[in-house]
Design an enzyme around this catalytic site. Structure first.
Site, short mmCIF file in Angstrom:
data_model
loop_
_atom_site.label_atom_id
_atom_site.label_comp_id
_atom_site.label_asym_id
_atom_site.label_seq_id
_atom_site.Cartn_x
_atom_site.Cartn_y
_atom_site.Cartn_z
N THR A 137 0.88 -1.36 -0.15
CA THR A 137 -0.19 -0.04 0.10
C THR A 137 0.98 1.43 0.06
OG1 THR A 137 -1.48 1.14 1.48
CG2 THR A 137 -0.11 -0.27 2.48
N ASP A 138 0.31 2.36 -0.47
CA ASP A 138 1.06 3.38 -0.54
C ASP A 138 0.96 4.15 1.13
OD1 ASP A 138 -1.63 4.30 -0.12
OD2 ASP A 138 -1.90 5.77 -1.57
N GLU A 139 0.28 3.48 1.85
CA GLU A 139 0.15 4.21 3.38
C GLU A 139 1.52 3.83 4.22
OE1 GLU A 139 -3.51 3.50 5.41
OE2 GLU A 139 -4.65 3.12 3.48
N TYR A 163 -1.81 -0.46 11.12
CA TYR A 163 -2.05 -1.26 9.90
C TYR A 163 -0.95 -0.70 8.67
CZ TYR A 163 -3.36 -1.60 4.74
OH TYR A 163 -3.28 -1.74 3.26
N LYS A 167 2.34 -3.08 7.43
CA LYS A 167 2.48 -3.35 6.04
C LYS A 167 3.61 -3.09 5.53
CE LYS A 167 0.21 -4.62 2.98
NZ LYS A 167 -0.42 -6.21 2.63
#
Ligand code: NAD
Ligand code: TYD
Length: 361
Positions: A137-139, A163, A167
Site C-alpha cells: 500500500t501507499d500508506e 495497519y 504493511k
C-alpha cells in the site's frame, strides 16, 4: 493451459484478491490456487461465478500454516505467488492491532519461509521463472502536505497507523528475502482501490449503502483528507504487468492520478444515488452528510507518482474516477443479494463499535 502456469494467490476471497482471481481466469486462464482463511473480509460469494470452473482451486487455510503452504506448493508447483492476504482496515487496526501483526507481519514472514524452501527445490529454469509478488500500500509512506510531491518508490517509509506499520514491516521482510536469499520478489505499493466486492466498512461502499438506505454519511474530521483513488480492475492489470515484466527486487507504485478530498467523493456518491436510485422519502442524499470525530493519526493526503510502472511496463489505468465511481454505484445497486450476505451480525457489531463513540460535530 499448462499446470506449470498455475499461480498461488493468497487472500483471493477478499476485495482486491477476488477481483484479481476473476480477471486472471478471464484474461490469462491458467489455474489459480486460492488460499484464504475467510476472515470477516473473506467471502466465497465473490467467486461464485467460478464454482464450476476447474481452474479455480479454493483452499481454506492460513498463510502462516507452513505445512499447508509447503504441501500446496509441492503439489501444484505454481510459477508465482501473488500475496494479497492481510488485515486491511485502518480503523480496525486502531481498535485491535494484534491481528495485523499476526497476519501482515508474521503471516508474510511465514509465507516467505515457505516460498524460500520451495524455490530452493526448483530446477534452475523454474527458479528463473518463479516470482513472489507482494501486494502493498501507499500508506507505508505516511502523510503528505498539500504541496508535497507525490510518493515515489524512493520516498522514505513513515507509516502512521498500526495497519501501515504492519504493511511496512512486511515490505521490509520481502525486500530482505531478495537481498539475503535471492528470492525473486516484486512489491507493488498501490493507492486506495474501489469497485465491486468492496467490503462496506471502507469509505466508498459504506457511503453508497448508507446513502441508499437514507442513513447518515459519517465523514471524519473536516472531510478534506485526500486519497488517490484507483478502480480495482486497474490495480489487477498493474499486478499482471508487474508479474509479467517487473524486475525482481524492484518495487512499483500504482495509482490512478485521481486525488479527491473525501467530501468530494461523498458528494459525488450522493448525486449518483439521487440520479440512479431517487427516493422521495429520503430526498437529497447530501443532507445525510454528518461530520464526526476524526480518526486518530489520520493521514492528511496520499498521492502516487506512478511514472515508473507507466514508463517501464507501459501500464495505464483504463478508468477515470468519474467513470469508475458510476460503475461502482451501479454494481452495488444491481447486487443487493451480495450486500445482504456480507452484512452479518459481525458487520453490525463493527459499525456499532466504530461509530457509536464518534459524536456528530
Ligand atoms: P480485504 O480485507 O478485503 O481481504 C483480505 C483477504 O485476506 C480476505 O479474504 C481474508 O479472509 C484474507 N486473509 C486475512 N488473513 C489471512 C490469513 N492469515 N491467511 C489467509 N488469508 C487471510 O483486503 P483488500 O482490500 O482486498 O486488500 C488486499 C491487499 O491489498 C492487502 O494486502 C492490502 O494491504 C493491499 N492494498 C489494499 C488497498 C485497498 O484500497 N483496499 C490498497 C493498496 C493495497
Ligand atoms: P478508508 O476507506 O478506511 O481507507 P484508508 O483509511 O485506507 O485510506 O478511508 C478512506 C478515507 O475516508 C480516509 O481518509 C478516512 C475516511 N473515512 C470517513 O471519512 N468516514 C468513514 O466512515 C470511513 C470508513 C472513512
Amino acid at each position: 493451459m499448462n499446470k506449470e502456469d498455475s499461480i498461488l494467490v493468497t487472500g483471493g476471497a477478499g476485495f482486491i484478491g477476488s477481483n484479481f482471481v476473476l480477471t486472471w481466469i478471464m484474461e490469462i486462464g491458467s489455474p489459480v490456487i486460492n488460499l484464504d482463511n475467510l476472515t470477516y473480509a473473506g467471502n466465497r460469494n465473490n467467486l461464485q461465478s467460478l464454482d464450476r470452473d476447474s481452474r479455480h482451486i479454493f483452499v481454506h487455510g492460513d498463510i502462516a500454516d507452513q505445512a499447508l503452504v509447503s504441501d500446496l506448493l509441492r503439489e501444484h508447483k505454481p510459477k508465482a505467488i501473488v500475496h494479497f492476504a492481510a488485515e486491511s482496515h485502518v480503523d480496525r487496526s486502531i481498535v485491535a492491532p494484534d491481528a495485523f501483526i499476526r497476519t501482515n507481519v508474521f503471516g508474510t514472514f511465514s509465507l516467505l519461509q515457505s516460498a524460500r524452501a520451495y524455490h530452493a527445490e526448483l530446477s534452475a529454469d523454474e527458479q528463473k521463472r518463479f516470482r513472489f509478488l507482494h501486494v502493498s500500500t501507499d500508506e507505508v509512506y505516511g502523510s503528505l502536505g498539500p504541496d508535497d510531491p507525490a510518493f515515489s518508490e524512493t520516498t522514505p517509509y513513515a507509516p502512521n497507523s498500526p495497519y501501515a506499520a504492519s504493511k511496512a514491516s512486511s515490505d521490509h521482510l520481502v525486500r530482505a528475502y531478495f537481498h539475503t536469499y535471492g528470492l525473486p520478489v516484486l512489491t507493488t505499493n498501490c493507492s486506495n482501490n474501489y469497485g465491486p466486492y468492496h467490503f462496506p466498512e471502507k469509505l466508498i461502499p459504506l457511503m453508497i449503502l448508507n446513502g441508499l438506505e437514507g442513513e447518515q454519511l459519517p465523514v471524519y474530521g473536516d472531510g478534506k483528507n485526500v486519497r488517490d483513488w484507483l478502480y480495482v480492475e486497474d490495480h489487477c492489470s498493474a499486478i499482471r504487468a508487474v508479474l509479467d515484466s517487473g524486475r525482481p527486487g524492484e518495487t512499483y507504485n500504482v495509482g490512478g492520478s485521481s486525488e479527491r478530498q473525501n467530501i468530494d467523493v461523498v458528494t459525488t456518491i450522493c448525486d449518483l444515488l439521487d440520479e440512479l436510485a431517487p427516493s422521495d422519502a429520503i430526498g437529497s442524499r447530501r443532507k445525510l452528510i454528518t461530520y464526526v470525530t476524526d480518526r486518530p493519526g489520520h493521514d492528511r493526503r496520499y498521492s502516487i507518482d506512478a511514472r515508473k510502472i507507466r514508463q517501464e511496463l507501459g501500464w495505464e489505468p483504463a478508468e477515470r474516477f468519474e467513470s469508475g465511481i458510476r460503475k461502482t454505484v451501479e454494481w452495488y445497486l444491481a447486487n443487493q443479494n451480495w450486500v445482504e450476505n456480507v452484512r452479518s451480525g459481525a458487520y453490525h457489531q463493527w459499525i456499532e463499535a466504530n461509530y457509536a463513540e464518534r459524536v456528530a460535530r
